[in-house]
Structure formats: structure tokens, C-alpha cells
Design a protein around this motif. Structure first.
Motif, short mmCIF file in Angstrom:
data_model
loop_
_atom_site.label_atom_id
_atom_site.label_comp_id
_atom_site.label_asym_id
_atom_site.label_seq_id
_atom_site.Cartn_x
_atom_site.Cartn_y
_atom_site.Cartn_z
N LEU A 1 3.34 12.28 -6.38
CA LEU A 1 2.99 12.54 -4.99
C LEU A 1 4.27 12.61 -4.17
CD1 LEU A 1 0.06 9.96 -4.59
CD2 LEU A 1 -0.14 12.41 -5.05
N SER A 2 4.32 13.51 -3.22
CA SER A 2 5.47 13.58 -2.32
C SER A 2 5.64 12.23 -1.64
CB SER A 2 5.27 14.67 -1.28
OG SER A 2 5.16 15.94 -1.90
N ARG A 3 6.85 11.76 -1.58
CA ARG A 3 7.12 10.42 -1.08
C ARG A 3 6.81 10.34 0.42
NH1 ARG A 3 9.98 6.08 -2.91
NH2 ARG A 3 10.92 4.70 -1.38
N PRO A 4 5.81 9.53 0.82
CA PRO A 4 5.53 9.37 2.24
C PRO A 4 6.45 8.33 2.86
CG PRO A 4 3.97 8.08 0.98
CD PRO A 4 4.88 8.75 -0.02
N GLU A 5 6.47 8.31 4.17
CA GLU A 5 7.16 7.23 4.88
C GLU A 5 6.24 6.03 5.08
OE1 GLU A 5 9.40 8.72 8.43
OE2 GLU A 5 8.64 10.65 7.70
N VAL A 6 4.94 6.32 5.14
CA VAL A 6 3.95 5.28 5.46
C VAL A 6 2.79 5.37 4.48
CG1 VAL A 6 2.41 4.33 7.23
CG2 VAL A 6 4.55 5.46 7.91
N LEU A 7 2.40 4.21 3.97
CA LEU A 7 1.13 4.07 3.24
C LEU A 7 0.10 3.54 4.23
CD1 LEU A 7 1.81 2.39 -0.23
CD2 LEU A 7 0.71 4.59 0.19
N HIS A 8 -1.00 4.26 4.41
CA HIS A 8 -2.04 3.81 5.33
C HIS A 8 -3.30 3.55 4.52
CE1 HIS A 8 -4.02 4.34 9.55
NE2 HIS A 8 -4.61 3.39 8.84
N LEU A 9 -3.64 2.28 4.37
CA LEU A 9 -4.74 1.83 3.53
C LEU A 9 -5.96 1.52 4.38
CD1 LEU A 9 -2.67 -0.68 1.36
CD2 LEU A 9 -2.81 1.80 1.15
N HIS A 10 -7.15 1.87 3.86
CA HIS A 10 -8.38 1.72 4.63
C HIS A 10 -9.37 0.80 3.91
CE1 HIS A 10 -7.57 4.92 7.64
NE2 HIS A 10 -6.77 5.35 6.68
N ASP A 11 -9.70 -0.30 4.56
CA ASP A 11 -10.71 -1.26 4.12
C ASP A 11 -10.38 -1.87 2.76
OD1 ASP A 11 -12.37 -1.81 6.23
OD2 ASP A 11 -13.95 -0.43 5.67
N TRP A 12 -11.29 -2.73 2.27
CA TRP A 12 -10.96 -3.55 1.10
C TRP A 12 -10.74 -2.72 -0.15
CZ3 TRP A 12 -13.57 -3.87 -3.53
CH2 TRP A 12 -14.87 -3.38 -3.58
N HIS A 13 -11.31 -1.51 -0.19
CA HIS A 13 -11.21 -0.68 -1.40
C HIS A 13 -9.76 -0.34 -1.74
CE1 HIS A 13 -14.55 0.39 1.38
NE2 HIS A 13 -15.27 -0.02 0.37
#
Length: 530
Positions: A141-153
Motif C-alpha cells: 500500500l502507498s505509505r500514508p501519513e495517517v492511519l485512521h481507524l474506525h471502531d473496535w474492528h
């Protein structure tokens, strides 16, 4: 004028409404809308989710890589696919395929009949998180600056990022965690279960220090991992989906008295709040340039009838709840009755959160819903209340019972996107008596169509509905008080229905705009850059 640099974000979530049937609730709508709206704020948001045995078969999906993922003491092969995001072709939607992701059936997102809470889903999403970590670390995956995670999953990604040396490169990425619903935390044992942290990640579980364990254990069950608590403690920023909800979760819950607060995590949330690591940003809604054309009530009846028939195509037996609804529809159509004198609507996932107040049994032995329907019948003999939803089987059975005894209550036990849109468009009062509501999207959709809402003044409902201006509130310090307040307010609205004041509130509701422009600027500056 200085141009803002474009931020690359990877959103990790269990649902995404950009694909047909790839969402269950409001989180899927949010993920669908965010990519095109964030682009306007100079944020490129790619997204990744499980394929659930189905979505990787999209005609435009192409295989990107085969990942070797350490999981369960073995190496699992997870296939990574990509396609242009149907909601925003300039960004990409990644899909991960593995047999575990379709453990509830092809295309089924959540396992609803697990004998142990979260067991099947927790294993599925643990592998999902590990596969995302591998894909990032191996640069598939192209390297992001930010990981944005949603909910417990997606929460276990914070544990892998913080404590597993194999995924140490992820620590260079900023990590944001969004809580859409604090009531679902994904708690599972650390060990001694087929669905446990020790079974998924045996080497990591054996290496955890006491201090690390304390940051991710459940506050009530120290022998259990709490993914949501882990993400609250380990992410760089924690985001809740409305300002009022961000304040409410700082207080302890008291379900017996009808209060839903931090659900056992209020101490961690208070600490993050005091550190400046927690914020509330209201979700938005997309407003079409041209309104949908008006439809007749007959068209709504036909849509309900067609929906019921469609549901029968997926089973071998006629469900009692469908038979009751079909009978009610037939009687209405055969009698050639005029449109209802007043049409109440509800579209909801049938959980305790959404209907505990309606199902609460008052001191006289009747539920709030039964009492409301009797009063509705007295004041509006030709009125109709239509509820579209599915979820908890006990709640479904209760609504089925009520529907069998009240001919002014039509319960459609399922979900259908087009039918929900017609109910938002044709209803005259939207009922949303949630015990808590992180943000809510149903009230926004109803207001967009000019349908005022009767809501419990909590969370995002308080932030979006203004009492006596764009809708109506009720409050109360216990389930009993909330139920009685709902009934008292409903009596007032039956008296006011059709008046100049009513028309003013309906018109005001339709004029409201809760677009994504302001929230997306806050995402950029308060979540991704601060």
C-alpha cells in the motif's frame, strides 16, 4: 496564497457504503462520504476493508498482492485487491480476502448469532488488522501519513503498532481512532479460548509486559483484552462523532436509570481529554443538488409490498412477522383507504440503544410503544406508524407482538435502502427515541426531506435538532421518566399537528444543512495535523 499540502490517509473500517450492500449502519455511510469530501480539504483518503467473500468480485477489482500474515501460530495467505473508490474514483478502495472474512456467509459483515459475544467477529477482525499491518510494512500500500481507524474492528492495529516489533515501522505513521459507538468494544479473553488474543498472536501475547497488558485489558474483566480501550490508550488522537457525545462519555454509565456514558472506559477517556487527545466532530451529510420527485402514498405501499416479497426470496418459510405486515398492507390496499391522516416513521437498527425507551414497561404494565399507539389511535384514527429495521431478536419479537395487536403499527423486519429513502421523504414525524446516540444519521436524512423529528436530547441528536425550532426533544433521568416524557411530548405534537407552528418547524428542518465541509476541515487540522 499558500497552498495546503495534500495529506495521505488510509482509513481502516469494517464497512463502506461506497459498495452496494457493504454497510450495516451509519459508519458505512460516513466511510462512503468521507473520501470525496476530504479531497476538498486537501486530504486523499484511501480506504481498506475485508471483502467478506464477495466484494473482491467487483468487476473493476484487480488483485494487488498475496500477503503472508502471521496469525494463529501459522502463516495465513490473505489476498489484497484494489479498485477505484466508486464514491470517489481519485482515491482507492482496498479489499482483503480470506475464508475467515466470510465466516458468517458471503457478503455478511457481522456474525449475529454467536454463542459467545464477538467471538467469530473478533477473530475475523484480528486477522484483518494483521493483514493491514503486513500490507503497510511490506509497502503493498502507498505509505500514508495517517492511519485512521474506525471502531473496535480496526482497534487491534494500535496494539500491533505499539507492541509487536514486526510492525514497528507503523509507529512512524500518525494514528487516529474514531469511535462511532462506544457500546460495542469487542472484548475477548487474553487466552483459553479459540477466539482470544493468545490464540491470534501467541508470540506477542507471551511477550507483553505487565505495563503493556494494563493499557489494553478490560477494566471490568482483567483477564480479557478490550480492543476499544487499547485504541483509546494507544492512538495519537481519539475522535468521537459529535461534541455532545464526546462530553457524555466522560461520565459513568447507569443503564438501570437510562444513562449511557463511558461504558466502563470513562477514566481512559477523561485522561485523553485532559491530555488534549480527545475531540468531538459532528458527522456530516451529503445534500443532493436536486430534490427527489414527490411520490404518492400508493407508491409507498407498493414499495413496502415489493420489499416484503423480496425478503421471501431469501428463505424457505414465510416468517410470522412478514405475514403480519403483508396482511396489514393487503387490508389497507383492498379497502382503498386514503393516505394516513398522519404518518409516523422510524428507520433503525433494532438494538437496546435505539428502542429501550419504546420497549420499557411502565408501572401500569404496558410498554411505552403500546401506550403511544393507543393515544395515536384516539387522536388520529387513520394514522399509521411504520417502523423499518432489524437487529436484536428479542426486540424483533417484541415489535412483532405489538404489530399483531395494533393495526396502526406496521413493522417491516429488515432493511431496504430505497424503501428507507421513501419513508424519510413521506413521513410527517420521525421517531428517534435513542437512549444514547453518538451522532445519528437517520434524523439528518429525515430533516433533509422536511420531516421533523421527535428525539431524546442526547449526543448527536442534541447537536442537530433544536427543540421547537427544527424538531422536538424529550428528556428524563431514568427509563421511566424518559418514557413518560416521550409520551407527554407526543401528546403535545398530536395536538399541534398541521398547525402553523408545525409547518414552521418542518420548513426549518428542511432548511438545515449539516454538510461535510466544516467537519472535514476539522479532520484535517484537529485530527491529522495536531
Amino acid at each position: 496564497m499558500k497552498t495546503e499540502h495534500r495529506i495521505r490517509v488510509l482509513m481502516v473500517a469494517a464497512e463502506n457504503g461506497a459498495l452496494p450492500a457493504a454497510k450495516v449502519g451509519g459508519m458505512g455511510d460516513v466511510l462512503r462520504d468521507l473520501a470525496p469530501e476530504l479531497a476538498k480539504a486537501q486530504v486523499q483518503a484511501d480506504q481498506i476493508m475485508p471483502a467478506y467473500g464477495r466484494f473482491h468480485r467487483h468487476p473493476h477489482a484487480s488483485q494487488l498482492a498475496r500477503l503472508t500474515v502471521p496469525f494463529g501460530g501459522r502463516h495465513e495467505i490473505v489476498t489484497l485487491y484494489q479498485l477505484a473508490n466508486p464514491a470517489h474514483p481519485e482515491s482507492r478502495l482496498f479489499l482483503l480476502d480470506h475464508p475467515l472474512f466470510s465466516n458468517a456467509g458471503d457478503g455478511v459483515i457481522y456474525h449475529c448469532n454467536d454463542p459467545e459475544p464477538y467471538a467469530s467477529d473478533a477473530s475475523k477482525f484480528a486477522l484483518f488488522c494483521a493483514a493491514v499491518a503486513v500490507a503497510l510494512c511490506q509497502r503493498h500500500l502507498s505509505r500514508p501519513e495517517v492511519l485512521h481507524l474506525h471502531d473496535w474492528h480496526a482497534a487491534l492495529l494500535t496494539v500491533l503498532r505499539a507492541f509487536d516489533p514486526r510492525y514497528q515501522p507503523l509507529q512512524a505513521l500518525r494514528c487516529v481512532y474514531s469511535i462511532h459507538n462506544l457500546a460495542h468494544q469487542g472484548t475477548r479473553p487474553f487466552r483459553n479460548s479459540h477466539s482470544s488474543f493468545g490464540r491470534w498472536f501467541p508470540e506477542l501475547a507471551a511477550s507483553l509486559t505487565d505495563a503493556q497488558t494494563r493499557r489494553i485489558e478490560d477494566p471490568s474483566y482483567p483477564q480479557c483484552l478490550n480492543p476499544m480501550r487499547a485504541a483509546i490508550n494507544l492512538a495519537d488522537k481519539v475522535h468521537l462523532v459529535s461534541p455532545s457525545y464526546a462530553s457524555e462519555v466522560l461520565q459513568p454509565s447507569d443503564h438501570r436509570h437510562g444513562i449511557w456514558g463511558g461504558e466502563g472506559l470513562e477514566q481512559d477517556l477523561n485522561r485523553r481529554h485532559q491530555q488534549g487527545g480527545l475531540c468531538g466532530i459532528l458527522n456530516g451529510l451529503v445534500y443532493p443538488d436536486t430534490p427527489a420527485p414527490p411520490q404518492s402514498f400508493e407508491a409507498l405501499l407498493n414499495a413496502m409490498h415489493t420489499t416484503l416479497l423480496g425478503w421471501q426470496g431469501h428463505g424457505t418459510h414465510l416468517r410470522n412477522v412478514d405475514f403480519i405486515a403483508h396482511t396489514r398492507l393487503q387490508l389497507w390496499q383492498q379497502a382503498k383507504r386514503p393516505p394516513p391522516s398522519m404518518l409516523l416513521t422510524t428507520v433503525a437498527r433494532l438494538t437496546e440503544q435505539k428502542v429501550a425507551i419504546l420497549c420499557h414497561r411502565l408501572d401500569n404494565g404496558d410498554t411505552v410503544l403500546e401506550t403511544l399507539l393507543r393515544r395515536f389511535k384516539q387522536r388520529q384514527p387513520q394514522g399509521l406508524y411504520v417502523c423499518l429495521g432489524s437487529g436484536n431478536h428479542t426486540i424483533e419479537a417484541e415489535l412483532q407482538r405489538v404489530a399483531a395487536h395494533h393495526d396502526n403499527f406496521l413493522f417491516l423486519n429488515g432493511y431496504q435502502e430505497q424503501l428507507s429513502a421513501q419513508l424519510y421523504r413521506q413521513g410527517q414525524l420521525f421517531m428517534m427515541p435513542s437512549s444514547f446516540e453518538p451522532c445519528g444519521i437517520s434524523q439528518l436524512m429525515a430533516m433533509r426531506e422536511g420531516q421533523p423529528c421527535l428525539v431524546h436530547a442526547v449526543g448527536g441528536l442534541r447537536d442537530t435538532v433544536v427543540d421547537n425550532q427544527t424538531g422536538y426533544w424529550f428528556e428524563g433521568d431514568s427509563l421511566e421518566q424518559q418514557g413518560l416524557a416521550l409520551l407527554a411530548r407526543f401528546d403535545e405534537l398530536l395536538e399541534a399537528f398541521g398547525s402553523d407552528d408545525w409547518q414552521r418547524v418542518a420548513a426549518n428542518a428542511k432548511e438545515q444543512r449539516f454538510g461535510w465541509q466544516s467537519p472535514c476541515r476539522l479532520y484535517r487540522h484537529s485530527l491529522y495535523l495536531e
